[in-house]
Scaffold this active site. Structure first.
Site, PDB file in Angstrom:
ATOM      1  CD  GLU A 116      -1.849  -2.366   1.341  1.00  0.00           C
ATOM      2  OE1 GLU A 116      -0.682  -2.675   1.682  1.00  0.00           O
ATOM      3  OE2 GLU A 116      -2.755  -3.198   1.217  1.00  0.00           O
ATOM      4  CG  HIS A 145     -11.399  -7.467   6.478  1.00  0.00           C
ATOM      5  ND1 HIS A 145     -10.722  -8.240   7.368  1.00  0.00           N
ATOM      6  CD2 HIS A 145     -10.731  -7.585   5.299  1.00  0.00           C
ATOM      7  CE1 HIS A 145      -9.693  -8.820   6.770  1.00  0.00           C
ATOM      8  NE2 HIS A 145      -9.659  -8.435   5.517  1.00  0.00           N
TER       9      HIS A 145
END
Lengths: 319, 339
Positions: free
Chosen positions: B75, B142
């Site tokens: 990322e 999540h």
């Protein structure tokens, strides 16, 4: 590619200019005219000039806050560099950024941040843009050996290798990350060995020899431009000053600085110029006078420049 | 009048088929890429696989791997690369698989992307798409709604659309914006909402709230998936004779302060409902904004309904207890109306 006499003299000029400019900035710092810090690349001038000189006008560099000298062969205006150090509104960041946290995108110079090597991924992204747009341009990213321990460094090399991007990763192994010696930061002797983990060429060069640096960077730049992807170059040298102006480098092992004084990149290059390119005292003096005048002009410009208007504090956060 | 109706009044015509919130975003990406060849997509699994949620499905077939760029797991690396590409004139749209993973690229977002323009004046036109939000039994890593983290960073814009229409319209604005925009798409809404979208290009301006329901007794200020719980609460209370106005802020930063203040001035009472958890976040900022802009119009304390200050739990009874529910909102409104 063999460099001409003129090119040798060009490099000599930037080496001297870089050192003299840093010396003047140190004087300004000691005079209390710089409200913040100074970060010096003394001893590393060959790394900067040799690498930046191997680039073409459309290429981009991502220097760190120690790498101001790499901006000079790119044509960075030293008036702006001094104005930035003096926190003046005429600096490239109008007083928003400090010391060497400056650049000029029109000259292909990114403006760094403190978190190193955060501009490694950014340089890879610039190279990605060049590739997508079919441009024959190359990105060159700088950092020290200390920053090669951070994740961004590895992510950038891996990403650039996987995508075959036109970027050169240039690591100045100056033996210290602030006060931490390289051997306490990594288990291997050469940063360049890390290249094999990413499937790219890695090479270690003498960071005090501008020609050796130039030739290595030129080869990597050519490879990148030909579409053969990234390379890693490690230039070994010694940071001859502390980490910043406040740091007296008291932790340098005894004798180390003296040992590297003898390898001073500018003295070495001068010997080469005298032996092979007929540099004489008169020419040297002329160059030095030119540089002093230029620096005097930059300091005068910066000192005469206004500080930023406090009302500007909230401007320009967004485009 | 809903925003869809407002826009329809401007002469847009509508597609025959309805689109989900997810399809709206996919359409927005495809249309932006067709219109502007500098728009590229960067992220993990976004090519052949079509992305973790299939938002980018099909884009690689049309635009090729040069513009739909699969990345290694990195990322920080690919968000940083997007910054570099943006500085070189492209308009990258980054997908992170879950908003939770924005933290892996935190430094590139807050110290690199957000702090360039203030210093150099160079635009950094990039979008980071981040599927956020809870309700899917996805546990602590999540499910997060980290919009407050990024709204706190000067130099970033933060949007959080609640409808397919807004998702597409705000995405188009985000891609054309010269600043870094964090685009929170609520994954609970991905396949639960459908509406007919305009055939023509349209944009929703960043920084503009929308009044979703007119009312006179109390204002509910909210956004994202909480909008639907707020609207349900308003509907239920209407039968009890309580008139609730619901304001969807749509953009977290810059906040549409004028719209919020106008609603509070009208009703005199306000309940803030967020999925961002309780302390030091978006609900606190909204309360402070109302205090500064409408204190003299308040007829009661500012009520905040937000999840507790805990990680987001997995097990259904725990997650349901974590998330604000309709009943909690109706109770809060009723209590405030009686104040």
């Amino acid at each position: 590619m063999a460099l001409s006499r003129e090119q040798h003299f060009d490099m000599y000029y930037y080496l001297l200019l870089g050192r003299a400019l840093e010396e003047r900035l140190e004087t300004l710092y000691k005079q209390g005219k710089i409200p913040g810090a100074i970060y010096q690349g003394r001893g590393q001038e060959a790394c900067y000039v040799g690498s930046a000189y191997a680039l073409e006008p459309g290429d981009v560099i991502a220097p760190t806050h120690r790498d101001m000298i790499a901006m000079l062969p790119r044509g960075m205006d030293i008036k702006l560099i001094v104005a930035q150090h003096l926190a003046k509104v005429t600096g490239p960041t109008k007083g928003r950024g400090e010391d060497n946290y400056l650049g000029d995108l029109s000259r292909g110079i990114f403006t760094t941040v403190s978190m190193l090597p955060d501009f490694y991924p950014v340089a890879a992204g610039a190279a990605l843009a060049f590739k997508i747009q079919g441009e024959s341009r190359v990105a060159l990213a700088y950092c020290g050996e200390g920053a090669t321990s951070r994740g961004d460094w590895h992510e950038a090399l891996n990403f650039a290798a996987v995508k075959t991007l036109p970027v050169v990763f240039f690591v100045i192994n100056n033996q210290f990350a602030f006060s931490t010696p390289a051997e306490k930061g990594m288990k291997i002797g050469n940063v360049a060995n890390r290249a094999s983990a990413y499937g790219m060429p890695g090479i270690t060069v003498d960071g005090n020899d501008p020609i050796e640096v130039f030739e290595a960077v030129k080869r990597s730049v050519d490879l990148a431009r030909e579409g053969q992807g990234p390379s890693l170059i490690e230039a070994k040298t010694l940071r001859m000053k502390g980490h910043a102006g406040h740091d007296r480098f008291t932790y340098a092992p005894s004798g180390l600085i003296e040992q590297w004084e003898e390898k001073d990149p500018i003295n070495r290059f001068e010997i080469l110029l005298r032996d092979e390119w007929q540099l004489n005292d008169e020419e040297k003096q002329q160059i030095e006078i030119e540089i002093q005048m230029k620096i005097d002009g930059a300091v005068a410009f910066a000192e005469a420049s206004p500080l930023p208007d406090p009302n500007e504090v909230t401007k320009d956060v967004y485009h | 009048m809903s925003i869809t109706e407002q826009e329809a009044a401007k002469g847009l015509t509508f597609q025959n088929e309805e689109s989900t919130y997810l399809q709206a975003i996919s359409q927005g990406l495809g249309e932006a890429m067709r219109e502007d060849e500098t728009v590229i997509q960067i992220g993990e699994d976004i090519g052949e696989f079509g992305g973790a949620f299939k938002v980018t499905k099909g884009l690689i077939d049309e635009f090729g791997e040069e513009r739909v760029i699969d990345t290694p797991l990195s990322e920080s690396g690919f968000i940083g690369a997007a910054v570099g590409a943006a500085l070189m004139g492209l308009r990258p749209v980054v997908e992170v698989q879950y908003a939770d993973f924005l933290s892996c690229g935190w430094d590139q977002i807050v110290n690199v992307a957000a702090k360039i323009h203030y210093r150099t004046g160079d635009p950094v036109p990039m979008v980071i798409r981040a599927p956020s939000g809870a309700g899917l039994r996805a546990g602590p890593f999540h499910s997060q709604s980290p919009e407050g983290w990024f709204a706190h960073v000067p130099g970033l814009k933060v949007v959080a659309p609640a409808t397919p229409f807004d998702a597409k319209g705000l995405l188009r604005s985000a891609i054309e914006d010269p600043n870094p925009v964090i685009f929170f798409e609520h994954k609970y809404l991905y396949r639960r909402l459908k509406e007919r979208l305009p055939r023509e290009k349209y944009k929703i301006d960043i920084g503009r709230a929308s009044v979703r329901r007119d009312g006179t007794d109390v204002s509910v200020i909210t956004y994202g998936a909480m909008l639907y719980k707020a609207l349900e609460a308003a509907k239920q209370l209407n039968t009890n004779g309580i008139s609730v106005e619901v304001v969807d802020i749509r953009t977290i930063n810059p906040l549409d302060k004028a719209a919020i203040i106008a609603s509070v001035k009208k009703t005199g009472k306000v309940v803030i409902v967020t999925e961002d958890h309780y302390s030091f976040g978006v609900s606190a900022e909204l309360a402070a904004t109302i205090n500064e802009g409408a204190f003299e119009y308040l007829d009661g304390p500012i009520e905040r309904i937000a999840p507790p200050d805990t990680p987001i739990p997995y097990s259904p009874p725990l997650e349901d207890a974590y998330l604000p529910q309709v009943e909690e909102i109706t109770t809060g409104i009723t209590k405030l109306v009686a104040y």
